[in-house]
Design a protein around this motif. Structure first.
Motif, short mmCIF file in Angstrom:
data_model
loop_
_atom_site.label_atom_id
_atom_site.label_comp_id
_atom_site.label_asym_id
_atom_site.label_seq_id
_atom_site.Cartn_x
_atom_site.Cartn_y
_atom_site.Cartn_z
N GLY A 15 0.81 -1.21 0.00
CA GLY A 15 0.00 0.00 0.00
C GLY A 15 0.83 1.24 0.00
O GLY A 15 0.45 2.27 -0.55
N ALA A 16 2.02 1.21 0.61
CA ALA A 16 2.90 2.39 0.66
C ALA A 16 3.59 2.62 -0.66
O ALA A 16 3.98 3.72 -1.00
CB ALA A 16 3.93 2.21 1.78
N VAL A 17 3.75 1.61 -1.46
CA VAL A 17 4.48 1.77 -2.74
C VAL A 17 3.66 2.57 -3.74
O VAL A 17 4.19 3.31 -4.56
CB VAL A 17 4.82 0.37 -3.30
CG1 VAL A 17 5.32 0.47 -4.75
CG2 VAL A 17 5.87 -0.27 -2.42
N LYS A 18 2.41 2.48 -3.74
CA LYS A 18 1.57 3.14 -4.73
C LYS A 18 1.77 4.65 -4.75
O LYS A 18 1.94 5.24 -5.83
CB LYS A 18 0.11 2.77 -4.48
CG LYS A 18 -0.19 1.31 -4.76
CD LYS A 18 -1.66 1.00 -4.52
CE LYS A 18 -1.96 -0.49 -4.81
NZ LYS A 18 -3.39 -0.82 -4.58
N PRO A 19 1.75 5.39 -3.62
CA PRO A 19 2.00 6.84 -3.69
C PRO A 19 3.36 7.19 -4.25
O PRO A 19 3.54 8.17 -4.99
CB PRO A 19 1.87 7.30 -2.23
CG PRO A 19 1.02 6.26 -1.60
CD PRO A 19 1.39 4.96 -2.26
N ALA A 23 4.22 9.48 -7.61
CA ALA A 23 5.09 10.66 -7.56
C ALA A 23 6.17 10.58 -8.63
O ALA A 23 6.49 11.57 -9.31
CB ALA A 23 5.71 10.81 -6.18
N VAL A 24 6.76 9.40 -8.79
CA VAL A 24 7.82 9.22 -9.79
C VAL A 24 7.27 9.45 -11.18
O VAL A 24 7.88 10.12 -12.03
CB VAL A 24 8.43 7.82 -9.67
CG1 VAL A 24 9.37 7.53 -10.86
CG2 VAL A 24 9.20 7.70 -8.36
N VAL A 29 6.58 12.73 -16.14
CA VAL A 29 5.71 13.47 -17.05
C VAL A 29 6.10 14.94 -17.10
O VAL A 29 6.14 15.57 -18.15
CB VAL A 29 4.24 13.29 -16.63
CG1 VAL A 29 3.34 14.22 -17.45
CG2 VAL A 29 3.79 11.84 -16.83
N GLY A 30 6.37 15.49 -15.92
CA GLY A 30 6.78 16.91 -15.87
C GLY A 30 8.05 17.17 -16.65
O GLY A 30 8.19 18.16 -17.36
N LEU A 31 9.02 16.28 -16.50
CA LEU A 31 10.28 16.44 -17.24
C LEU A 31 10.05 16.35 -18.74
O LEU A 31 10.69 17.06 -19.53
CB LEU A 31 11.28 15.37 -16.80
CG LEU A 31 11.85 15.53 -15.38
CD1 LEU A 31 12.73 14.34 -15.01
CD2 LEU A 31 12.65 16.83 -15.26
#
Length: 352
Positions: A15-19, A23-24, A29-31
């Protein structure tokens, strides 16, 4: 118990890996968006420009001179496009007003943090410096100074600028020395020409003076020859006159013994040489001489009785009598020694 705890922990980790994954992905996408805005789109615009897409800039081939561009009217993308085209045409730092360096510097002026322009200037700095060195070697000093000043705007502390400035100063000094050497050589050539002209003038003057002296000497020789000829003619006249007057000079007629009695008669002309000093000074005069005519017709015991002027014509008169020949005086037909006195005159008219 332990197994249930282990499964629960693994479930919580998934469950912690999903956020984190989200973010990555968001960063990626931003780059990508930023890359499209700042890299891909400018590149596409640049390609369009190189293909003739920019309506204000004609496409040229190879390194050639280009007219200055009014960078103030160009947008950021247009400046980058112009810079890229200048690089393709090898207009890295020249000509003035239409080269890649000036375009990139204008981009940085409008957008100080533009990485494309900064990287391009940094990467092309060595090539631009090499171009400056070639311009220095070609002795286009004004252009070299302009390019060095342009490089200094990119990296003012770069040691390459110090080297280029030193080379520029050295070439300027070398050119000054060469020009000074040429001036010195020209000055020496002028001096040599002046000396040659002066020597020629002196030689010409000496030749004129020598010609005048030779002419005067020839005239003097001609005058002396004329005087000698006149003296010979005068002597001949005197001989003729003496011969015709000989009967009247006899002191007596035939004696008891039938012999003649007469004075000594000159048989050669008493022809004195006109003294050169008196001739130069245009002097005239006379000398009264007393002498003895011997029985053989020679002359001896010559003495000067009087003269005017004194000591000017004396020697000439004595020498003339010493060379004279006489027919001796006769007494009753026999030759005898006799004393005579004669005035010898020196006149310029008769000597010429």
């Amino acid at each position: 118990m332990d197994t249930r705890n282990s499964r629960h922990a693994r479930s919580r980790a998934r469950g912690a890996v999903k956020p984190v994954t989200i973010a990555v992905l968001a960063i990626i996408v931003g780059l990508a968006v930023l890359s499209w805005i700042f890299i891909i789109k400018p590149h596409e615009d640049l390609v369009g420009t190189d293909g003739g897409g920019h309506p204000s800039t004609p496409v040229t081939q190879g390194p050639q001179a280009a007219a200055p561009v009014n960078v103030e009217t160009l947008s950021l993308n247009d400046l980058l496009a112009e810079a890229r085209k200048a690089m393709n045409q090898q207009r890295v730092i020249s000509p003035a007003g239409n080269n890649a360096f000036e375009f990139y510097l204008k981009v940085l002026q409008k957008q100080p943090g533009n990485q494309t322009a900064a990287d391009a200037l940094r990467e092309t700095f060595p090539f631009a410096a090499s171009n400056v060195e070639q311009v220095i070697n070609q002795r286009d000093f004004n252009e070299a100074q302009r390019e060095i000043d342009l490089l200094a705007k990119v990296d003012p502390t770069n040691y390459t600028l110090t080297i280029l400035r030193s080379k520029l100063d050295a070439q300027r000094k070398t050119l000054d020395q060469e020009q000074q050497k040429q001036l010195d050589q020209q000055r020496l050539a002028d001096l040599a020409a002046q000396k040659a002209a002066s020597d020629k003038a002196a030689a010409d003057q000496a030749a004129v003076q020598k010609a005048a002296a030779d002419k005067a000497a020839a005239a003097q020789a001609a005058l002396l020859a004329q005087q000698e000829k006149a003296k010979e003619e005068e002597a001949a006249k005197e001989r003729v006159a003496s011969a015709s007057a000989a009967p009247s000079t006899n002191t007596g007629s035939a004696s008891v013994g039938g012999g003649d009695t007469r004075e000594a008669i000159p048989i050669s002309t008493i022809r004195p040489r006109y003294p050169s000093t008196a001739l130069r000074n245009s002097q005239e005069g006379w000398v009264d001489v007393q002498y003895t005519v011997n029985v053989d017709g020679s002359v001896s015991n010559i003495s000067v009785v009087s003269a005017e002027p004194r000591h000017v014509f004396d020697s000439a008169a004595v020498d003339a009598l010493r060379r004279a020949k006489f027919s001796p005086a006769l007494h009753d037909g026999a030759a005898v020694a006799s004393q005579q006195q004669k005035r010898i005159e020196f006149k310029l008219s008769s000597s010429q």
